[in-house]
Design an enzyme around this catalytic site. Structure first.
Site, PDB file in Angstrom:
ATOM      1  N   ARG A 131      65.718 121.884  19.618  1.00 52.04           N
ATOM      2  CA  ARG A 131      66.291 123.226  19.636  1.00 52.04           C
ATOM      3  C   ARG A 131      67.703 123.235  20.224  1.00 52.04           C
ATOM      4  O   ARG A 131      68.560 123.992  19.778  1.00 52.04           O
ATOM      5  CB  ARG A 131      65.390 124.158  20.453  1.00 52.04           C
ATOM      6  CG  ARG A 131      63.983 124.356  19.913  1.00 52.04           C
ATOM      7  CD  ARG A 131      63.930 125.367  18.791  1.00 52.04           C
ATOM      8  NE  ARG A 131      64.380 126.683  19.198  1.00 52.04           N
ATOM      9  CZ  ARG A 131      63.640 127.586  19.844  1.00 52.04           C
ATOM     10  NH1 ARG A 131      62.384 127.288  20.166  1.00 52.04           N
ATOM     11  NH2 ARG A 131      64.129 128.773  20.155  1.00 52.04           N
ATOM     12  N   TYR A 145      76.376 136.482  13.124  1.00 54.04           N
ATOM     13  CA  TYR A 145      76.838 137.708  13.767  1.00 54.04           C
ATOM     14  C   TYR A 145      76.775 137.554  15.287  1.00 54.04           C
ATOM     15  O   TYR A 145      75.913 136.869  15.824  1.00 54.04           O
ATOM     16  CB  TYR A 145      76.000 138.923  13.342  1.00 54.04           C
ATOM     17  CG  TYR A 145      74.524 138.834  13.658  1.00 54.04           C
ATOM     18  CD1 TYR A 145      73.996 139.395  14.825  1.00 54.04           C
ATOM     19  CD2 TYR A 145      73.633 138.215  12.779  1.00 54.04           C
ATOM     20  CE1 TYR A 145      72.641 139.329  15.113  1.00 54.04           C
ATOM     21  CE2 TYR A 145      72.287 138.144  13.060  1.00 54.04           C
ATOM     22  CZ  TYR A 145      71.790 138.705  14.221  1.00 54.04           C
ATOM     23  OH  TYR A 145      70.444 138.629  14.502  1.00 54.04           O
ATOM     24  N   PRO A 146      77.715 138.192  15.995  1.00 54.53           N
ATOM     25  CA  PRO A 146      77.665 138.221  17.458  1.00 54.53           C
ATOM     26  C   PRO A 146      76.950 139.481  17.927  1.00 54.53           C
ATOM     27  O   PRO A 146      76.865 140.475  17.176  1.00 54.53           O
ATOM     28  CB  PRO A 146      79.143 138.256  17.849  1.00 54.53           C
ATOM     29  CG  PRO A 146      79.793 139.016  16.735  1.00 54.53           C
ATOM     30  CD  PRO A 146      78.992 138.719  15.483  1.00 54.53           C
ATOM     31  N   ASP A 148      75.546 141.866  21.728  1.00 47.27           N
ATOM     32  CA  ASP A 148      75.444 142.111  23.169  1.00 47.27           C
ATOM     33  C   ASP A 148      74.095 142.744  23.481  1.00 47.27           C
ATOM     34  O   ASP A 148      73.465 143.358  22.615  1.00 47.27           O
ATOM     35  CB  ASP A 148      76.526 143.099  23.633  1.00 47.27           C
ATOM     36  CG  ASP A 148      77.893 142.470  23.745  1.00 47.27           C
ATOM     37  OD1 ASP A 148      77.982 141.246  23.942  1.00 47.27           O
ATOM     38  OD2 ASP A 148      78.886 143.225  23.640  1.00 47.27           O
ATOM     39  N   LYS A 149      73.693 142.654  24.743  1.00 52.90           N
ATOM     40  CA  LYS A 149      72.636 143.503  25.278  1.00 52.90           C
ATOM     41  C   LYS A 149      73.310 144.717  25.917  1.00 52.90           C
ATOM     42  O   LYS A 149      74.251 144.591  26.699  1.00 52.90           O
ATOM     43  CB  LYS A 149      71.804 142.758  26.326  1.00 52.90           C
ATOM     44  CG  LYS A 149      70.868 141.711  25.735  1.00 52.90           C
ATOM     45  CD  LYS A 149      69.771 142.351  24.909  1.00 52.90           C
ATOM     46  CE  LYS A 149      68.608 141.395  24.637  1.00 52.90           C
ATOM     47  NZ  LYS A 149      68.989 140.211  23.881  1.00 52.90           N
ATOM     48  N   HIS A 172      59.671 140.656  20.713  1.00 52.95           N
ATOM     49  CA  HIS A 172      60.811 140.408  19.837  1.00 52.95           C
ATOM     50  C   HIS A 172      60.672 139.048  19.147  1.00 52.95           C
ATOM     51  O   HIS A 172      60.918 138.907  17.946  1.00 52.95           O
ATOM     52  CB  HIS A 172      62.097 140.453  20.681  1.00 52.95           C
ATOM     53  CG  HIS A 172      63.356 140.504  19.880  1.00 52.95           C
ATOM     54  ND1 HIS A 172      63.720 141.588  19.120  1.00 52.95           N
ATOM     55  CD2 HIS A 172      64.352 139.586  19.735  1.00 52.95           C
ATOM     56  CE1 HIS A 172      64.884 141.358  18.542  1.00 52.95           C
ATOM     57  NE2 HIS A 172      65.287 140.138  18.898  1.00 52.95           N
ATOM     58  N   GLN A 185      66.794 129.989  12.594  1.00 54.88           N
ATOM     59  CA  GLN A 185      67.619 130.788  13.504  1.00 54.88           C
ATOM     60  C   GLN A 185      68.152 129.921  14.646  1.00 54.88           C
ATOM     61  O   GLN A 185      67.427 129.126  15.227  1.00 54.88           O
ATOM     62  CB  GLN A 185      66.800 131.936  14.085  1.00 54.88           C
ATOM     63  CG  GLN A 185      67.540 132.763  15.136  1.00 54.88           C
ATOM     64  CD  GLN A 185      66.687 133.899  15.661  1.00 54.88           C
ATOM     65  OE1 GLN A 185      66.722 135.001  15.140  1.00 54.88           O
ATOM     66  NE2 GLN A 185      65.920 133.629  16.705  1.00 54.88           N
ATOM     67  N   SER A 223      66.034 145.405  20.143  1.00 56.79           N
ATOM     68  CA  SER A 223      67.186 145.730  19.298  1.00 56.79           C
ATOM     69  C   SER A 223      67.455 147.231  19.265  1.00 56.79           C
ATOM     70  O   SER A 223      68.599 147.667  19.380  1.00 56.79           O
ATOM     71  CB  SER A 223      66.970 145.224  17.871  1.00 56.79           C
ATOM     72  OG  SER A 223      66.951 143.826  17.829  1.00 56.79           O
TER      73      SER A 223
END
Length: 248
Positions: A131, A145-146, A148-149, A172, A185, A223
């Protein structure tokens, strides 16, 4: 102060995106264009050699839409190596006809939200190593894509305690696992390194799976309540044997 999530950090990551200066490129004689393409092929073949030795990895795709034409993603053990590679790429003759449109600096990352403490050194675990030091696939499509939290009022991810964050990330993560075999991913952390906090790079042989996965995740609280997203870049794999046709 809430407990910060600990991360395991792997290879350094650099996403480079470019637009092609097609009007200037069309003015070149065929022999000149062939020289440019041949030099670019040589650069990419060297990246493939490193990939085969598992000393780094890369991908090269044709971006769909007008935000960019090309995306080059490179992974290496150190940021110094990425700096050297970026400089090498910039010195290619083809770079005279490439206009930088976006870049992203980050590090392949695994957090401890879902990790189980086995008492062993995680860097010696073969699953973890795959990983952190991944072999980037040659899937037909890419999506980058970038994100943020969110840190706004009551919707502040960083004000949640560790147990709550762990619970949310578990839910999630289950959505992502349901796309195993359909989407690969890769999460790269960029806090303190770039504008956003994370970069997400997805690969699939069916672009529709990007839409399905990201749409489904929108309904998950991580999300829906705590995620802020930048631009999405999607594209089609550009193998070296297709470069001549692409630039011509």
């Amino acid at each position: 102060m809430n407990e910060a999530a600990q991360t395991l950090d792997g290879w350094y990551s650099l996403h480079l995106l470019y637009n092609v200066d097609w009007p200037s490129l069309r003015l070149l004689e065929e022999e000149e264009l062939n020289t440019l393409v041949s030099e670019l092929k040589g650069f990419l073949e060297r990246q493939e050699e490193v990939h085969q030795k598992n000393e780094g990895s890369y991908s090269f795709y044709n971006i769909t839409g007008q935000k960019a034409d090309l995306i080059l993603w490179m992974l290496r053990p150190t940021i110094d190596e990425l700096n050297t590679l970026e400089l090498e790429f910039n010195k290619l003759q083809i770079s005279d006809f490439l206009i930088p449109s976006y870049s992203y600096v980050s590090i392949v990352e695994l957090s401890n939200y879902l990790a189980k403490d086995s008492g062993e050194d995680p860097y010696q675990n073969e699953f973890v190593r795959k990983r952190l030091y991944p072999e980037v696939p040659k899937s037909k499509y890419i999506c980058f894509y970038p994100m943020d939290k969110r840190r706004q009022g009551d919707d502040n991810w960083y004000m949640l305690d560790m147990e709550k964050r762990r619970e949310l990330m578990r839910s999630h993560g289950m959505i992502g696992r349901s796309y195993a075999g359909k989407v690969r991913q890769f999460i790269t952390g960029s806090i303190g390194l770039d504008e956003y906090e994370w970069g997400v790079t997805l690969f699939s042989d069916d672009m529709l799976q990007f839409k399905k996965l990201i749409y489904e995740m929108r309904f998950d609280e991580v999300s829906a309540r705590y995620g802020d997203f930048g631009d999405f870049f999607v594209g089609v794999h550009l193998p070296t044997d297709s470069l001549s046709a692409f630039f011509r």
